[in-house]
Design a protein around this motif. Structure first.
Motif, PDB file in Angstrom:
ATOM      1  N   ALA A  89      25.471  58.166  47.642  1.00  0.00           N
ATOM      2  CA  ALA A  89      24.961  59.434  48.157  1.00  0.00           C
ATOM      3  C   ALA A  89      25.724  59.861  49.410  1.00  0.00           C
ATOM      4  CB  ALA A  89      23.481  59.304  48.463  1.00  0.00           C
ATOM      5  N   SER A  90      26.269  58.880  50.168  1.00  0.00           N
ATOM      6  CA  SER A  90      26.972  59.284  51.390  1.00  0.00           C
ATOM      7  C   SER A  90      28.479  59.401  51.209  1.00  0.00           C
ATOM      8  CB  SER A  90      26.621  58.363  52.558  1.00  0.00           C
ATOM      9  OG  SER A  90      26.783  57.037  52.207  1.00  0.00           O
ATOM     10  N   GLY A  91      28.965  59.315  49.987  1.00  0.00           N
ATOM     11  CA  GLY A  91      30.390  59.499  49.743  1.00  0.00           C
ATOM     12  C   GLY A  91      30.874  58.589  48.631  1.00  0.00           C
ATOM     13  N   SER A  92      32.044  58.926  48.098  1.00  0.00           N
ATOM     14  CA  SER A  92      32.626  58.116  47.028  1.00  0.00           C
ATOM     15  C   SER A  92      33.970  57.579  47.477  1.00  0.00           C
ATOM     16  CB  SER A  92      32.842  58.968  45.775  1.00  0.00           C
ATOM     17  OG  SER A  92      31.606  59.367  45.266  1.00  0.00           O
ATOM     18  N   PHE A  93      34.165  56.275  47.302  1.00  0.00           N
ATOM     19  CA  PHE A  93      35.443  55.661  47.632  1.00  0.00           C
ATOM     20  C   PHE A  93      36.176  55.423  46.319  1.00  0.00           C
ATOM     21  CE2 PHE A  93      38.085  51.895  48.726  1.00  0.00           C
ATOM     22  CZ  PHE A  93      38.842  52.485  49.726  1.00  0.00           C
ATOM     23  N   ILE A  94      37.441  55.860  46.301  1.00  0.00           N
ATOM     24  CA  ILE A  94      38.203  55.743  45.057  1.00  0.00           C
ATOM     25  C   ILE A  94      39.552  55.095  45.361  1.00  0.00           C
ATOM     26  CG2 ILE A  94      39.243  58.065  45.173  1.00  0.00           C
ATOM     27  CD1 ILE A  94      38.385  58.203  42.132  1.00  0.00           C
ATOM     28  N   SER A  95      39.978  54.188  44.483  1.00  0.00           N
ATOM     29  CA  SER A  95      41.230  53.474  44.742  1.00  0.00           C
ATOM     30  C   SER A  95      42.021  53.305  43.455  1.00  0.00           C
ATOM     31  CB  SER A  95      40.923  52.102  45.359  1.00  0.00           C
ATOM     32  OG  SER A  95      42.076  51.312  45.418  1.00  0.00           O
ATOM     33  N   SER A  96      43.314  53.626  43.568  1.00  0.00           N
ATOM     34  CA  SER A  96      44.225  53.405  42.453  1.00  0.00           C
ATOM     35  C   SER A  96      45.244  52.383  42.953  1.00  0.00           C
ATOM     36  CB  SER A  96      44.869  54.746  42.099  1.00  0.00           C
ATOM     37  OG  SER A  96      45.864  54.593  41.157  1.00  0.00           O
ATOM     38  N   THR A  97      44.749  51.193  43.220  1.00  0.00           N
ATOM     39  CA  THR A  97      45.559  50.176  43.895  1.00  0.00           C
ATOM     40  C   THR A  97      46.342  49.305  42.926  1.00  0.00           C
ATOM     41  OG1 THR A  97      45.458  48.214  45.346  1.00  0.00           O
ATOM     42  CG2 THR A  97      43.530  48.626  43.992  1.00  0.00           C
ATOM     43  N   PRO A  98      47.568  48.933  43.303  1.00  0.00           N
ATOM     44  CA  PRO A  98      48.307  47.993  42.454  1.00  0.00           C
ATOM     45  C   PRO A  98      48.028  46.532  42.842  1.00  0.00           C
ATOM     46  CG  PRO A  98      49.726  48.777  44.214  1.00  0.00           C
ATOM     47  CD  PRO A  98      48.383  49.436  44.425  1.00  0.00           C
ATOM     48  N   GLU A  99      47.226  46.333  43.892  1.00  0.00           N
ATOM     49  CA  GLU A  99      47.169  45.007  44.530  1.00  0.00           C
ATOM     50  C   GLU A  99      45.899  44.227  44.215  1.00  0.00           C
ATOM     51  OE1 GLU A  99      48.514  45.254  48.540  1.00  0.00           O
ATOM     52  OE2 GLU A  99      47.742  43.280  49.089  1.00  0.00           O
ATOM     53  N   ARG A 100      46.084  43.084  43.578  1.00  0.00           N
ATOM     54  CA  ARG A 100      44.940  42.187  43.329  1.00  0.00           C
ATOM     55  C   ARG A 100      44.612  41.429  44.605  1.00  0.00           C
ATOM     56  NH1 ARG A 100      45.610  38.328  38.394  1.00  0.00           N
ATOM     57  NH2 ARG A 100      44.385  39.906  37.304  1.00  0.00           N
ATOM     58  N   PHE A 101      43.321  41.344  44.931  1.00  0.00           N
ATOM     59  CA  PHE A 101      42.923  40.476  46.047  1.00  0.00           C
ATOM     60  C   PHE A 101      42.637  39.086  45.492  1.00  0.00           C
ATOM     61  CE2 PHE A 101      39.777  38.667  49.021  1.00  0.00           C
ATOM     62  CZ  PHE A 101      40.562  38.653  50.152  1.00  0.00           C
ATOM     63  N   ALA A 102      41.764  38.993  44.496  1.00  0.00           N
ATOM     64  CA  ALA A 102      41.489  37.698  43.876  1.00  0.00           C
ATOM     65  C   ALA A 102      40.776  37.894  42.551  1.00  0.00           C
ATOM     66  CB  ALA A 102      40.620  36.855  44.792  1.00  0.00           C
ATOM     67  N   LYS A 103      41.251  37.155  41.568  1.00  0.00           N
ATOM     68  CA  LYS A 103      40.508  37.063  40.308  1.00  0.00           C
ATOM     69  C   LYS A 103      40.110  35.600  40.208  1.00  0.00           C
ATOM     70  CE  LYS A 103      40.704  38.010  35.421  1.00  0.00           C
ATOM     71  NZ  LYS A 103      41.393  38.669  34.331  1.00  0.00           N
ATOM     72  N   PHE A 104      38.833  35.317  40.015  1.00  0.00           N
ATOM     73  CA  PHE A 104      38.396  33.931  40.140  1.00  0.00           C
ATOM     74  C   PHE A 104      37.496  33.492  39.000  1.00  0.00           C
ATOM     75  CE2 PHE A 104      34.570  35.924  41.722  1.00  0.00           C
ATOM     76  CZ  PHE A 104      35.044  37.000  42.463  1.00  0.00           C
ATOM     77  N   LYS A 105      37.624  32.214  38.691  1.00  0.00           N
ATOM     78  CA  LYS A 105      36.696  31.567  37.771  1.00  0.00           C
ATOM     79  C   LYS A 105      36.649  30.105  38.193  1.00  0.00           C
ATOM     80  CE  LYS A 105      40.140  30.802  34.130  1.00  0.00           C
ATOM     81  NZ  LYS A 105      40.584  31.126  32.802  1.00  0.00           N
ATOM     82  N   ASN A 106      35.906  29.321  37.453  1.00  0.00           N
ATOM     83  CA  ASN A 106      35.779  27.912  37.789  1.00  0.00           C
ATOM     84  C   ASN A 106      37.148  27.266  38.014  1.00  0.00           C
ATOM     85  OD1 ASN A 106      34.622  25.426  38.132  1.00  0.00           O
ATOM     86  ND2 ASN A 106      34.543  24.976  35.938  1.00  0.00           N
TER      87      ASN A 106
END
Ligand SMILES: C=C(O[C@@H]1C=C(C(=O)O)C=C[C@H]1O)C(=O)O
Length: 442
Positions: free
Chosen positions: A232-249
Motif C-alpha cells: 500500500a505504501s509503494g511497489s519495489f521492482i527489480s530487474s536484477t542480474p545478480e543472485r544473492f543466494a540460492k539455498f537448500k540443505n
C-alpha cells in the motif's frame, strides 16, 4: 502472533500468466518472483501475516525468529508431501541508516509477509497454496480463488498512461564530486572499493502500474530476475542480474557480479567490448574484491567453496558484467551466512564498515531496499534471494530509480556516471523514456 495458520495445496488447470497478473491489480499487497531463464513464476496475493523490520533491528535474526514462530503454528491440513509455501519480501540495505527518504514510507526498513494465496506456475503446471486462520473455510477459500483466477480477463499491457514524464536528475554533479572524493580516499589507501549509488526521479501525469512495468521488464530484459514487491505504501521492482543466494540443505549458490561495460551495436562490437572487459585491469580488480570477500565469508562458516579461476561474461540487454558463479557446500546456519554476506563488496565495499560509512556520508538519502536481498524463504529451508539492483520504487505518479557503480582507485567520475546512466536504461525504457542519453563507457 500465536494463532494457528492452516494451509492447503491444490493443483490448478493451466491458467495464463496474464490472468494471474490481472487479478493481482486488485490486491494491495502482492509479490512476484521469477529467476533468470526459468519458466517458474511465484506469485503471492495478500498477507495473512507480515513483518516490518524495526529501525536498528538485526533483520536476519528477526526474520529467522519470525519464521520459527510461524513454522510452529502452521498446519498442513492435507499432509500433502511437498509444498512450497514461503515468506516473501525484502530486507533493507542498511537498517542503521540515519538519513531518510520520505518516499520509502513503511518500506524503508524492509518487509516480509506470509501470503494469503501463493500461485506457483511452472510451465503448464500450476500449484495454489491457500492459508487461513479458519480451517473450516480453507477449501472454500481455495476454490473461490481458483475460480476467480480462471474467470479474470487477460491483463492488458498498455502503458500509455505513463507518458509523458519529467525527470529530475539534478544531483549528477554532486554525485561525480562524491565519486572523485571517494577515488581520492582510495588512492590514499584509506579504502579499497566503495559502491556509490545515485537516484533519479521520474514523475508521470498518471499513476504508474507496477504490474505493467513488471510484465514489460520480462519482455525486454529476458536474462535477469523479475521481482515485484507491491504494498500500500509503494511497489519495489527489480530487474536484477545478480543472485544473492540460492539455498537448500548443505548448499548455497551465490555469485560475484562486478565489472561493467556497455553492449555493442553489432555482434563484432559486442564481442570486442566483452573481451575488453575480460582483460580490463580496473574491472578485474572490482571483480576480484567481490569474489575474494564472498569466498572468505563462506569459508569462515566452514563451507567448501568452488568457483572458476577467471570470470565469465554476464550479458544483459544494456550492459555486460564480469561474473563468477560460486558454489558452497557443507553445514551452515542460513541466517548467519546471509547476515555475513550482506552487503557484499558488489554493493557495499571494502573494508565493509569503512565503505558503509563513506556511503552514508556522501549519498544524500537512504538506499531503502535498493541493493538489498529480496526473494523468498520456503518453510522447508530452501529459497532464493536476489540483490535488488536495476530497481525502482513506484509510488502513485512518481518513480525513484536507483543505480550504483563500484569505485576503485582507477575510477574516472564521468565514466562511473555513464555506467549508472546505462543501468537506469532498462527501467527508463519500460517507463516510456525515448530520450537518448549519453551512455558511453569504456
Ligand atoms: C550497484 C549496481 O551494480 C553493481 C555494480 C557493478 C559494477 O560496478 O560494475 C556491477 C554489478 C553490480 O554488482 C547497480 O546496478 O546499481
Amino acid at each position: 502472533m500465536n494463532q494457528l495458520i492452516y494451509y492447503l495445496k491444490t493443483e490448478l488447470p493451466n491458467i495464463k500468466l496474464k490472468k494471474m497478473l490481472s487479478l493481482m491489480t486488485k490486491w494491495q499487497t502482492a509479490f512476484i518472483f521469477q529467476a533468470p531463464s526459468n519458466n517458474t513464476v511465484r506469485l503471492a496475493y495478500g498477507a495473512i501475516a507480515e513483518h516490518y523490520f524495526a529501525k536498528d533491528e538485526d533483520q536476519f535474526n528477526a526474520l529467522k525468529n519470525w519464521q520459527v514462530l510461524l513454522k510452529k503454528n502452521l498446519v498442513n491440513i492435507k499432509q500433502t508431501s511437498e509444498n512450497r509455501l514461503a515468506l516473501v519480501g525484502s530486507f533493507a540495505f542498511d537498517p542503521n541508516a540515519e538519513k531518510e527518504n520520505a518516499f520509502w514510507g513503511k518500506l524503508a526498513q524492509g518487509y516480509f509477509f506470509l501470503p494469503k494465496y501463493t500461485v506457483i506456475k511452472s510451465g503448464n503446471s500450476t500449484e495454489l497454496i491457500t492459508c487461513s486462520f479458519d480451517a473450516a473455510a480453507l477449501e472454500k477459500e481455495s476454490s473461490f480463488f481458483a475460480q476467480k483466477l480462471q474467470n479474470t480477463p487477460n491483463y492488458s499491457l498498455t502503458l500509455a498512461e505513463h507518458v509523458p514524464f519529467t525527470k529530475n536528475n539534478t544531483a549528477l554533479d554532486q554525485w561525480t564530486d562524491a565519486v572523485a572524493a571517494t577515488t581520492d580516499k582510495i588512492q590514499q589507501h584509506q579504502l579499497e572499493k566503495v559502491v556509490l549509488a545515485r537516484s533519479l526521479e521520474a514523475t508521470f501525469s498518471d499513476a504508474v502500474n507496477p504490474l505493467a512495468v513488471w510484465r514489460k521488464l520480462t519482455l525486454t530484459q529476458p536474462q535477469t530476475y523479475h521481482i515485484l514487491l507491491k504494498t500500500a505504501s509503494g511497489s519495489f521492482i527489480s530487474s536484477t542480474p545478480e543472485r544473492f543466494a540460492k539455498f537448500k540443505n548443505q548448499q548455497i549458490q551465490t555469485a560475484a557480479v562486478a565489472g561493467t561495460i556497455k553492449r555493442g551495436q553489432t555482434r563484432a562490437e559486442d564481442d570486442r567490448l566483452g573481451s575488453q572487459l575480460l582483460n580490463d585491469h580496473k574491472n578485474l580488480q572490482e571483480q576480484k574484491y567481490v569474489l575474494e570477500a564472498i569466498g572468505k565469508i563462506l569459508r569462515k562458516q566452514g563451507l567448501t567453496v568452488r568457483h572458476s579461476k577467471r570470470p565469465q561474461l554476464l550479458k544483459n540487454t544494456n550492459v555486460q558484467h564480469l561474473y563468477t558463479p560460486i558454489m558452497a557446500n557443507g553445514n551452515f546456519e542460513l541466517f548467519q551466512v546471509l547476515r555475513d554476506l550482506h552487503p557484499t563488496p558488489a554493493l557495499g565495499g571494502l573494508p565493509r564498515e569503512k565503505a558503509l560509512r563513506q556511503i552514508a556520508q556522501v549519498e544524500p538519502g537512504t538506499r531503502g531496499l535498493f541493493g538489498s536481498p529480496l526473494g523468498y524463504f520456503q518453510f522447508d529451508d530452501t529459497g532464493e534471494l536476489a540483490v535488488g539492483i536495476r530497481s525502482a520504487l513506484l509510488t502513485a505518479n512518481s518513480v525513484h530509480l536507483f543505480a550504483g557503480a563500484g569505485i576503485v582507485s582507477e575510477s574516472v567520475p564521468q565514466n562511473e556516471a555513464a555506467e549508472t546512466q546505462l543501468k537506469f536504461q532498462p527501467l527508463l525504457h519500460v517507463l516510456g523514456d525515448q530520450t537518448d542519453e549519453h551512455t558511453d563507457i569504456n
